[in-house]
Motif scaffolding. Sequence first.
Motif, PDB file in Angstrom:
ATOM      1  N   ALA A 228       0.832  -1.209   0.000  1.00  9.85           N
ATOM      2  CA  ALA A 228       0.000   0.000   0.000  1.00  9.85           C
ATOM      3  C   ALA A 228       0.865   1.258   0.000  1.00  9.85           C
ATOM      4  O   ALA A 228       1.909   1.313   0.640  1.00  9.85           O
ATOM      5  CB  ALA A 228      -0.919   0.000   1.215  1.00  9.85           C
ATOM      6  N   ARG A 229       0.410   2.271  -0.730  1.00 12.82           N
ATOM      7  CA  ARG A 229       1.115   3.550  -0.768  1.00 12.82           C
ATOM      8  C   ARG A 229       0.102   4.678  -0.932  1.00 12.82           C
ATOM      9  O   ARG A 229      -1.086   4.436  -1.183  1.00 12.82           O
ATOM     10  CB  ARG A 229       2.123   3.580  -1.911  1.00 12.82           C
ATOM     11  CG  ARG A 229       1.567   3.286  -3.302  1.00 12.82           C
ATOM     12  CD  ARG A 229       2.720   3.165  -4.287  1.00 12.82           C
ATOM     13  NE  ARG A 229       2.295   3.064  -5.673  1.00 12.82           N
ATOM     14  CZ  ARG A 229       2.046   1.919  -6.291  1.00 12.82           C
ATOM     15  NH1 ARG A 229       2.181   0.769  -5.635  1.00 12.82           N
ATOM     16  NH2 ARG A 229       1.685   1.906  -7.567  1.00 12.82           N
ATOM     17  N   LEU A 372     -10.648   6.065  -6.418  1.00 10.70           N
ATOM     18  CA  LEU A 372     -10.306   5.397  -5.169  1.00 10.70           C
ATOM     19  C   LEU A 372     -11.472   4.529  -4.692  1.00 10.70           C
ATOM     20  O   LEU A 372     -12.627   4.975  -4.689  1.00 10.70           O
ATOM     21  CB  LEU A 372      -9.988   6.450  -4.098  1.00 10.70           C
ATOM     22  CG  LEU A 372      -9.668   5.962  -2.688  1.00 10.70           C
ATOM     23  CD1 LEU A 372      -8.383   5.151  -2.677  1.00 10.70           C
ATOM     24  CD2 LEU A 372      -9.566   7.155  -1.733  1.00 10.70           C
ATOM     25  N   VAL A 373     -11.158   3.286  -4.299  1.00 13.28           N
ATOM     26  CA  VAL A 373     -12.105   2.422  -3.603  1.00 13.28           C
ATOM     27  C   VAL A 373     -11.738   2.459  -2.127  1.00 13.28           C
ATOM     28  O   VAL A 373     -10.609   2.109  -1.758  1.00 13.28           O
ATOM     29  CB  VAL A 373     -12.058   0.975  -4.123  1.00 13.28           C
ATOM     30  CG1 VAL A 373     -12.981   0.082  -3.295  1.00 13.28           C
ATOM     31  CG2 VAL A 373     -12.452   0.917  -5.598  1.00 13.28           C
ATOM     32  N   GLY A 395      -7.662   2.012   1.108  1.00 16.75           N
ATOM     33  CA  GLY A 395      -8.396   1.173   0.170  1.00 16.75           C
ATOM     34  C   GLY A 395      -7.552   0.770  -1.008  1.00 16.75           C
ATOM     35  O   GLY A 395      -6.419   0.308  -0.837  1.00 16.75           O
ATOM     36  N   PHE A 396      -8.074   1.029  -2.221  1.00 23.35           N
ATOM     37  CA  PHE A 396      -7.395   0.579  -3.434  1.00 23.35           C
ATOM     38  C   PHE A 396      -7.517   1.638  -4.524  1.00 23.35           C
ATOM     39  O   PHE A 396      -8.554   2.292  -4.663  1.00 23.35           O
ATOM     40  CB  PHE A 396      -7.988  -0.746  -3.920  1.00 23.35           C
ATOM     41  CG  PHE A 396      -7.853  -1.856  -2.908  1.00 23.35           C
ATOM     42  CD1 PHE A 396      -6.709  -2.638  -2.875  1.00 23.35           C
ATOM     43  CD2 PHE A 396      -8.852  -2.091  -1.978  1.00 23.35           C
ATOM     44  CE1 PHE A 396      -6.562  -3.645  -1.940  1.00 23.35           C
ATOM     45  CE2 PHE A 396      -8.715  -3.096  -1.028  1.00 23.35           C
ATOM     46  CZ  PHE A 396      -7.571  -3.884  -1.014  1.00 23.35           C
ATOM     47  N   TRP A 397      -6.435   1.790  -5.303  1.00 20.57           N
ATOM     48  CA  TRP A 397      -6.431   2.750  -6.393  1.00 20.57           C
ATOM     49  C   TRP A 397      -6.896   2.069  -7.672  1.00 20.57           C
ATOM     50  O   TRP A 397      -6.598   0.907  -7.935  1.00 20.57           O
ATOM     51  CB  TRP A 397      -5.031   3.334  -6.597  1.00 20.57           C
ATOM     52  CG  TRP A 397      -5.031   4.495  -7.538  1.00 20.57           C
ATOM     53  CD1 TRP A 397      -4.504   4.547  -8.796  1.00 20.57           C
ATOM     54  CD2 TRP A 397      -5.633   5.763  -7.308  1.00 20.57           C
ATOM     55  NE1 TRP A 397      -4.724   5.780  -9.353  1.00 20.57           N
ATOM     56  CE2 TRP A 397      -5.426   6.548  -8.461  1.00 20.57           C
ATOM     57  CE3 TRP A 397      -6.339   6.306  -6.226  1.00 20.57           C
ATOM     58  CZ2 TRP A 397      -5.893   7.854  -8.563  1.00 20.57           C
ATOM     59  CZ3 TRP A 397      -6.810   7.614  -6.342  1.00 20.57           C
ATOM     60  CH2 TRP A 397      -6.583   8.367  -7.502  1.00 20.57           C
ATOM     61  N   VAL A 398      -7.643   2.842  -8.464  1.00 17.93           N
ATOM     62  CA  VAL A 398      -8.201   2.345  -9.721  1.00 17.93           C
ATOM     63  C   VAL A 398      -7.614   3.141 -10.881  1.00 17.93           C
ATOM     64  O   VAL A 398      -7.625   4.381 -10.861  1.00 17.93           O
ATOM     65  CB  VAL A 398      -9.744   2.458  -9.721  1.00 17.93           C
ATOM     66  CG1 VAL A 398     -10.315   2.054 -11.074  1.00 17.93           C
ATOM     67  CG2 VAL A 398     -10.349   1.614  -8.600  1.00 17.93           C
TER      68      VAL A 398
END
Length: 450
Positions: A228-229, A372-373, A395-398
Amino acid sequence: MSEFQHLERLTQALLAAATRAGADQADAVALDASAVSVDVRAGRLEHAERADGVEIGLRVICAGRQASVSASDHTTRTIDEMAARAVAMAREAPVDDTLGLADPDQLAHDIDMARLEMNDPGSDPTPQALQEMALAAEAAALAVIGISTVESASAGHSRRRIWLAGSNGFSAGYGRSGHSLSAIAITGEGLGMERDWAGESRVFAADMPSPEEIGRLAGERAIARRGARKPPTGAFPILYDERVAGALIGHLVGAVNGTAVARGASWLRNALGEAVLPPGFDLREDPHRPRYGASRLFDAEGLATAPRLIVADGVLQGWTLDLATGRKLGMASTASAMRSAGSPPSPGVTNLELTPGTRTREALIRDMGRGLVVTSMLGASINATTGDYSRGAAGFWVENGEITHAVNECTIAGNLRDMLMRVTAANDLPDWRAMRVPSLLVEGMTVAGG
């Protein structure tokens, strides 16, 4: 039945003591609770706790003034002292003409909670059985490749019996049971360490997922967070995963609470009858849903509860009210009173459900393009009056409609009134939640990363 008879006798003793002490009106609550929790780590029992006890609470009203007291001792002497102290406190409190119990003709008549199935008739799990469930969840998490350790795995069980009574003649009670299981898994080491969790709770043990399912999910979620970053800074669409989407709707729910509205401390204080969500969205409260932990046939003031629409087709229909806030606002109570043993009633909600969409979460991510999720949030800076919103998130980048990597240490910001008018719902409405909200896509929010 003997447990309820004991609790009923305690509430009647409290009411009688309040009358002797000089109260104009009074209501009382008695709670008998037991809970067992077990934590394991590294294949061993780390902590076990059992709590049992009876708590009693009394609210008195004297000439438009009120006070509440509680105790864990329920001897006759303590009850008399509680009543005397409560009346003395009430006589020093400020006058509030909206205070008062329900009229007898307002009280609920349907008080048999059995049809809501709030109390698991099965045997209580032993501490050994809870430990075995926690160990099974831990083992399942550790079996996920890449998990370095399990911070903790926990299992618990509780039963509560509650009786409410008032000097207006109301007297009723019910029991609740609860089963819970959770695990926190960790991947990596040092500065590269990431963690995530999974957990569930139910009224009935038969409705619980398996320990293996919970442990595996905790491990898989932690593994997904490796590397994660920080995300870039800018304006992007944000998808609130169903794990956290309820928190976003919770801000709306808080803003329509009668306590906030009556004080003028709500960013929706002038929005009654106006659009607060896009067309097609309903936000429904159903306190009669069987096997849900917050279900109830009557509220903490003895009024009959009923399903209601807080938002219909995007339009705000009403506030969440108890008797006092309803009187302040010139409206009827929505039978939303809640209380603990030591506090007076205040408005609250149970079993909320937001209308789901027609597309999958994955389809909404594809349509995001870049954004962003959000799967977890921490900290909050919410201006209750203006709706200005800022929260820490991870979370997670899209990119190009696909999740590319995990993100952490970022802040998301916007204004709640604007955000909620730009939501799109996925079709992943979760079950067994007090607030059933699907994943929600919000366009044009601010992301502050690195």
